[in-house]
Design a protein around this motif. Sequence first.
Motif, PDB file in Angstrom:
ATOM      1  N   SER A 115     -24.580   9.903 -11.932  1.00  0.00           N
ATOM      2  CA  SER A 115     -24.752  10.786 -10.772  1.00  0.00           C
ATOM      3  C   SER A 115     -25.917  10.334  -9.904  1.00  0.00           C
ATOM      4  O   SER A 115     -25.812  10.281  -8.677  1.00  0.00           O
ATOM      5  CB  SER A 115     -25.046  12.211 -11.237  1.00  0.00           C
ATOM      6  OG  SER A 115     -23.891  12.950 -11.301  1.00  0.00           O
ATOM      7  N   TYR A 124     -18.694  14.404  -2.464  1.00  0.00           N
ATOM      8  CA  TYR A 124     -18.037  13.209  -1.918  1.00  0.00           C
ATOM      9  C   TYR A 124     -17.112  13.631  -0.789  1.00  0.00           C
ATOM     10  O   TYR A 124     -16.434  14.672  -0.891  1.00  0.00           O
ATOM     11  CB  TYR A 124     -17.215  12.490  -2.997  1.00  0.00           C
ATOM     12  CG  TYR A 124     -18.068  11.942  -4.126  1.00  0.00           C
ATOM     13  CD1 TYR A 124     -18.536  10.636  -4.097  1.00  0.00           C
ATOM     14  CD2 TYR A 124     -18.435  12.758  -5.194  1.00  0.00           C
ATOM     15  CE1 TYR A 124     -19.340  10.137  -5.126  1.00  0.00           C
ATOM     16  CE2 TYR A 124     -19.235  12.276  -6.221  1.00  0.00           C
ATOM     17  CZ  TYR A 124     -19.687  10.972  -6.177  1.00  0.00           C
ATOM     18  OH  TYR A 124     -20.496  10.496  -7.177  1.00  0.00           O
ATOM     19  N   LYS A 162     -25.042  14.290   0.410  1.00  0.00           N
ATOM     20  CA  LYS A 162     -25.973  15.266  -0.161  1.00  0.00           C
ATOM     21  C   LYS A 162     -26.295  16.343   0.880  1.00  0.00           C
ATOM     22  O   LYS A 162     -25.911  16.236   2.045  1.00  0.00           O
ATOM     23  CB  LYS A 162     -27.257  14.570  -0.602  1.00  0.00           C
ATOM     24  CG  LYS A 162     -28.040  13.902   0.519  1.00  0.00           C
ATOM     25  CD  LYS A 162     -29.259  13.189  -0.048  1.00  0.00           C
ATOM     26  CE  LYS A 162     -30.008  12.457   1.056  1.00  0.00           C
ATOM     27  NZ  LYS A 162     -31.145  11.692   0.561  1.00  0.00           N
ATOM     28  N   LYS A 185     -18.472  17.671  -6.832  1.00  0.00           N
ATOM     29  CA  LYS A 185     -18.378  17.267  -8.236  1.00  0.00           C
ATOM     30  C   LYS A 185     -19.349  18.053  -9.106  1.00  0.00           C
ATOM     31  O   LYS A 185     -19.067  18.384 -10.247  1.00  0.00           O
ATOM     32  CB  LYS A 185     -18.655  15.766  -8.366  1.00  0.00           C
ATOM     33  CG  LYS A 185     -18.475  15.279  -9.793  1.00  0.00           C
ATOM     34  CD  LYS A 185     -18.678  13.784  -9.914  1.00  0.00           C
ATOM     35  CE  LYS A 185     -18.548  13.379 -11.391  1.00  0.00           C
ATOM     36  NZ  LYS A 185     -18.866  11.972 -11.598  1.00  0.00           N
ATOM     37  N   SER A 186     -20.524  18.322  -8.548  1.00  0.00           N
ATOM     38  CA  SER A 186     -21.523  19.045  -9.330  1.00  0.00           C
ATOM     39  C   SER A 186     -22.224  20.057  -8.435  1.00  0.00           C
ATOM     40  O   SER A 186     -22.688  19.717  -7.352  1.00  0.00           O
ATOM     41  CB  SER A 186     -22.527  18.044  -9.910  1.00  0.00           C
ATOM     42  OG  SER A 186     -23.575  18.726 -10.532  1.00  0.00           O
ATOM     43  N   PRO A 189     -20.420   9.219  -1.126  1.00  0.00           N
ATOM     44  CA  PRO A 189     -21.177  10.381  -1.613  1.00  0.00           C
ATOM     45  C   PRO A 189     -21.987  10.997  -0.483  1.00  0.00           C
ATOM     46  O   PRO A 189     -22.449  10.293   0.419  1.00  0.00           O
ATOM     47  CB  PRO A 189     -22.100   9.789  -2.682  1.00  0.00           C
ATOM     48  CG  PRO A 189     -22.235   8.351  -2.330  1.00  0.00           C
ATOM     49  CD  PRO A 189     -20.987   7.948  -1.613  1.00  0.00           C
ATOM     50  N   GLU A 229     -24.814  19.717  -5.623  1.00  0.00           N
ATOM     51  CA  GLU A 229     -25.735  18.677  -6.109  1.00  0.00           C
ATOM     52  C   GLU A 229     -25.139  17.284  -5.911  1.00  0.00           C
ATOM     53  O   GLU A 229     -25.841  16.338  -5.592  1.00  0.00           O
ATOM     54  CB  GLU A 229     -26.031  18.917  -7.592  1.00  0.00           C
ATOM     55  CG  GLU A 229     -27.141  18.047  -8.142  1.00  0.00           C
ATOM     56  CD  GLU A 229     -27.473  18.397  -9.585  1.00  0.00           C
ATOM     57  OE1 GLU A 229     -28.437  19.133  -9.798  1.00  0.00           O
ATOM     58  OE2 GLU A 229     -26.749  17.932 -10.478  1.00  0.00           O
ATOM     59  N   GLU A 230     -23.839  17.181  -6.131  1.00  0.00           N
ATOM     60  CA  GLU A 230     -23.178  15.880  -5.996  1.00  0.00           C
ATOM     61  C   GLU A 230     -21.856  16.075  -5.263  1.00  0.00           C
ATOM     62  O   GLU A 230     -20.950  16.734  -5.777  1.00  0.00           O
ATOM     63  CB  GLU A 230     -22.943  15.269  -7.388  1.00  0.00           C
ATOM     64  CG  GLU A 230     -22.367  13.875  -7.351  1.00  0.00           C
ATOM     65  CD  GLU A 230     -22.197  13.286  -8.760  1.00  0.00           C
ATOM     66  OE1 GLU A 230     -22.625  13.936  -9.731  1.00  0.00           O
ATOM     67  OE2 GLU A 230     -21.628  12.187  -8.868  1.00  0.00           O
ATOM     68  N   ILE A 267     -31.376  14.806 -10.225  1.00  0.00           N
ATOM     69  CA  ILE A 267     -30.110  15.164 -10.864  1.00  0.00           C
ATOM     70  C   ILE A 267     -30.414  15.751 -12.238  1.00  0.00           C
ATOM     71  O   ILE A 267     -31.291  15.244 -12.953  1.00  0.00           O
ATOM     72  CB  ILE A 267     -29.204  13.903 -11.038  1.00  0.00           C
ATOM     73  CG1 ILE A 267     -28.843  13.301  -9.690  1.00  0.00           C
ATOM     74  CG2 ILE A 267     -27.949  14.234 -11.861  1.00  0.00           C
ATOM     75  CD1 ILE A 267     -27.873  14.103  -8.845  1.00  0.00           C
ATOM     76  N   THR A 303     -33.542  11.255  -5.085  1.00  0.00           N
ATOM     77  CA  THR A 303     -32.574  12.255  -5.523  1.00  0.00           C
ATOM     78  C   THR A 303     -32.989  12.792  -6.885  1.00  0.00           C
ATOM     79  O   THR A 303     -33.572  12.063  -7.694  1.00  0.00           O
ATOM     80  CB  THR A 303     -31.137  11.681  -5.590  1.00  0.00           C
ATOM     81  OG1 THR A 303     -30.215  12.749  -5.787  1.00  0.00           O
ATOM     82  CG2 THR A 303     -30.974  10.675  -6.715  1.00  0.00           C
ATOM     83  N   SER A 358     -25.099   7.351  -7.850  1.00  0.00           N
ATOM     84  CA  SER A 358     -24.241   7.662  -6.689  1.00  0.00           C
ATOM     85  C   SER A 358     -25.015   8.322  -5.568  1.00  0.00           C
ATOM     86  O   SER A 358     -24.798   8.045  -4.394  1.00  0.00           O
ATOM     87  CB  SER A 358     -23.134   8.630  -7.099  1.00  0.00           C
ATOM     88  OG  SER A 358     -22.163   7.996  -7.830  1.00  0.00           O
ATOM     89  N   MET A 359     -25.924   9.226  -5.937  1.00  0.00           N
ATOM     90  CA  MET A 359     -26.535  10.096  -4.938  1.00  0.00           C
ATOM     91  C   MET A 359     -27.802   9.520  -4.302  1.00  0.00           C
ATOM     92  O   MET A 359     -28.245  10.020  -3.266  1.00  0.00           O
ATOM     93  CB  MET A 359     -26.861  11.461  -5.553  1.00  0.00           C
ATOM     94  CG  MET A 359     -25.640  12.231  -6.038  1.00  0.00           C
ATOM     95  SD  MET A 359     -24.369  12.400  -4.771  1.00  0.00           S
ATOM     96  CE  MET A 359     -25.204  13.424  -3.586  1.00  0.00           C
TER      97      MET A 359
END
Lengths: 461, 469
Positions: free
Chosen positions: B225, B402, B414, B381-382, B412, B399-400, B197, B195, B228-229
């Motif tokens: 981030s 959920y 993607k 979120k992003s 999460p 990008e992020e 970020i 990932t 999470s991703m």
Amino acid sequence: MNNQSTNQNNFLDEVVLRDRLHLYTKKLNINKWDLGASSSIDSSVQVDKGEAKQMKSAQRNSITIRVWNESGLIGITSTSDLTDNGLFKAIEGAKDASNLGNPNDIPDFSPLSKDPLPELKRPIINPLGIKTLYSVLKEAEADLIGKHNSIKSVPYNGIAEGISERIYINSNGALRQMRSTHASLYLYARAEESGRKPRSSGAVRLAYGAKDIDVESCIEEASDKTISHLNYQPIDTGRYLICFSPDAFLDLLGSFSSMFNARSVLDGISLSQKDSINTLISVPCLNLDDNGLHKSNIGASAFDGEGTPTKNLSLIKEGKLVNFLHSESTAKQFGVKPTGHAGLGAKVSVGPDWFVVSRSDKYRLSKSNFNHKDMKDKYVYIENLTALHAGVKASQGSFSLPFDGHLINQGDKTSIEAATVAGDIKDLLMNIVSIEEEGIITPGGVSPHIWVDNLSITGEA
Amino acid sequence: MDTSTFDDKWKPHLELLLAKGCSSGADFVEIFLEKTDHISILAEQNIITNVSPSFGIGAGIRVFKGFRDGFVSTNNLTESGLNDALEQALAMLGLNVSALDRSKFQGLNSLRDFGNAKRNWLSDCPKTKEATQKLLSGTSSLEVLGKHLQVRRGSYSRSWQDVIVAGSDGTFAHDIRLHQSTGLNVLAADGEHRTSIGRRYGSSDTPDDLINWDEKNSAQEVCDSASSMLYADYVDAGQMPVVLANRFGGVIFHEACGHLLETTQIERGTTPFSEMIGKQIAHPSVTAIDEGITPGAFGSISMDDEGMESKKTVLIEKGILKCFLSDRAGELRTGHIRTGSGRRQSYAFAAASRMRNTYIDAGTNKPEDLILSIEDGLYCKSMGGGSVGPTGQFNFSVEEGYIIKNGKLTKPVKGATLIGEAKEVMPRISMCADDLDLAAGFCGSISGSVNVTVGQPHIKVDSITVGGR
């Protein structure tokens, strides 16, 4: 402005420029330096319903200077201020920056910067002038609007012509110079039918001079494409057999060009590793070359930012990765020669010139008889991909991209209203089911139509 | 011509050029002079790998006759260079200077100097060595706080611009602009899982911005981030309700609606809102603003690139379209009055109507209320980048993200892309939270790349197409 560096046509005089650099660097006790310079004069017009909306002309000069300090570290500065003060300030700036140079990666002059250059037989075409450009574009706009009742306007349009010059000089005696002319036309029409959403599409043409632009075929293509999207429908989300147009496939490959980029490999952001050479990365019948010297590459240059001659480089041969694109610095670290794909910098960037995709006839694919002209099975034709800057994760290999295209079933063609195609580039290259025979020349490279099965499409149905 | 400073000393030279332009029969002539001093720095892992300073000078001369205009740009700021440029611009419109008629031009006003108090800004910025140390502190914070980080990058750019604008209507204004932006990016990898970020921060007119940057906090945000991703699954495609987080979530409004409220889009006939002033174009919960006056915001400007002082413009009030963003050409061609929105990347571009700090205003809900209202949906979120097409279709990468299940954030995901059309999506923004916040970005359009701020509180879109796998 010290006009010693420019001649009467406002172009740079490479010999005077070299002598000025020798003088100023000597004053600052700099013994080793190189520079890249560019100069251009461009004119362009846009029209709106027959009226010239904006006419533009631009004259530009810029120089990038690299210097090596007493410790061998490198610094760089760019400037468009070519006065004595401006040039001196730039060299001082580069010297200051060299104090923060990276001791772990110090580029040197390309060992090929004085080698003979390939002969580029490209014509230098005299400009038509802005008034003629306006007339050509005005007529093209009217012709395009006249092609179909639903075409109401050509909101994005432009015609341009220009002449540019590039120079590379270093303190070791290399001196490269080339001049070229270029012209472009783009027409993007907007069509609207009662009670339906507006649809848009277009076409681009490039040439060495505006007089050589194929205006008629640009109008035809823009018209055909726009009209083909009037009959649109949403598509069901699912997995489909896909045919990528040459433009779309080249755009996708270009977005993942870090796979072939030695700089990206060294930086850890490529899908390839240093030892990936000779590994299979696609179906065995795919060949990919980077050929900046291709006769259809209007923007061809005989040398790169470090003065290395441009050449044809095989990247994928029968499915295997066979070469990376290199600068002097990356080539040194890989133990090979620079390939002519460098920029000019303290950290030198590397990039492709002009991709040429072709089919190797040594191997056959399962569906090698597929041809978009007579295919009867249901498939999605991707005309072009958009928003590549946002939807491609080059370091991860994934993409999720909006596209313009059609659902084609038994020859019936329906434009797809709004949809995205998603996948993974490594899987895609391995899941190519057919590569058509005919290579199509596009503004950005050459490729046949490429077929891939089982790609995911999200629609609004 | 002395290019070391842009001030009153230029007045006689500029007046002569403008008088020549007016004598030729031009309706309006504008001269834009620019001097720049930029630097960009890149830190990778624990080393500085690139320091790139650049300097520039240039002029853009624009001439109007009727609804048409000619624009010429040049690096040559000598008297003859500027004269040549003016004559070229006039010739484009079929005009030429036969005899100088001073009565055609009444002279420039007194210089309106927005830049006078800013003359020390460049020297007040951190020295290059200081800037490199701050960036290296950022990349080492990433190393301390992150896991599986294959690539750690910190970047900084400082852009200083000194401009003067002179127009044949008497406009004579000077400004100095300072923009700084800082970013941290990582690529995390563990086996087949990967990932990337990034976060970018930006400010205007704040010389000590980099020194005050909390790089450890930024590094923590990026590492959280990435963590999470890294193992996130791909999102399932479909139509669903989404909640877009505040700050950079505002990029959707910027792309999907903001561009359609620029007069350049009316001129092209590419906005569905051209005849909608006073009409409902969005949900009543939506009030949207564009302004250039928030202190320190990345899109703030003391004056626009046509010499007009910046202001606040309410675009949409409770869902009703109130105003378009307009520049000089926009006012001439569409009748919408100028809003101080004439912006350009540099002298090489003619100014056009562009956004500054653009945001959906705060509502009254709490962010958690928006999540609680959704049974099955997506929390963005992003946001990554996006774009809007010529018929108003937009797309944005998430990008992020959920999954929202029964009013709660769960796993999460993607690979999501949001797609739709402004006209259809604006009425579906049904809830706005009370946590408005802004984020810095760059916007590329007809007059080049300009600094902007996007923003919003948390918002809920009742239904949107989510592209995935």
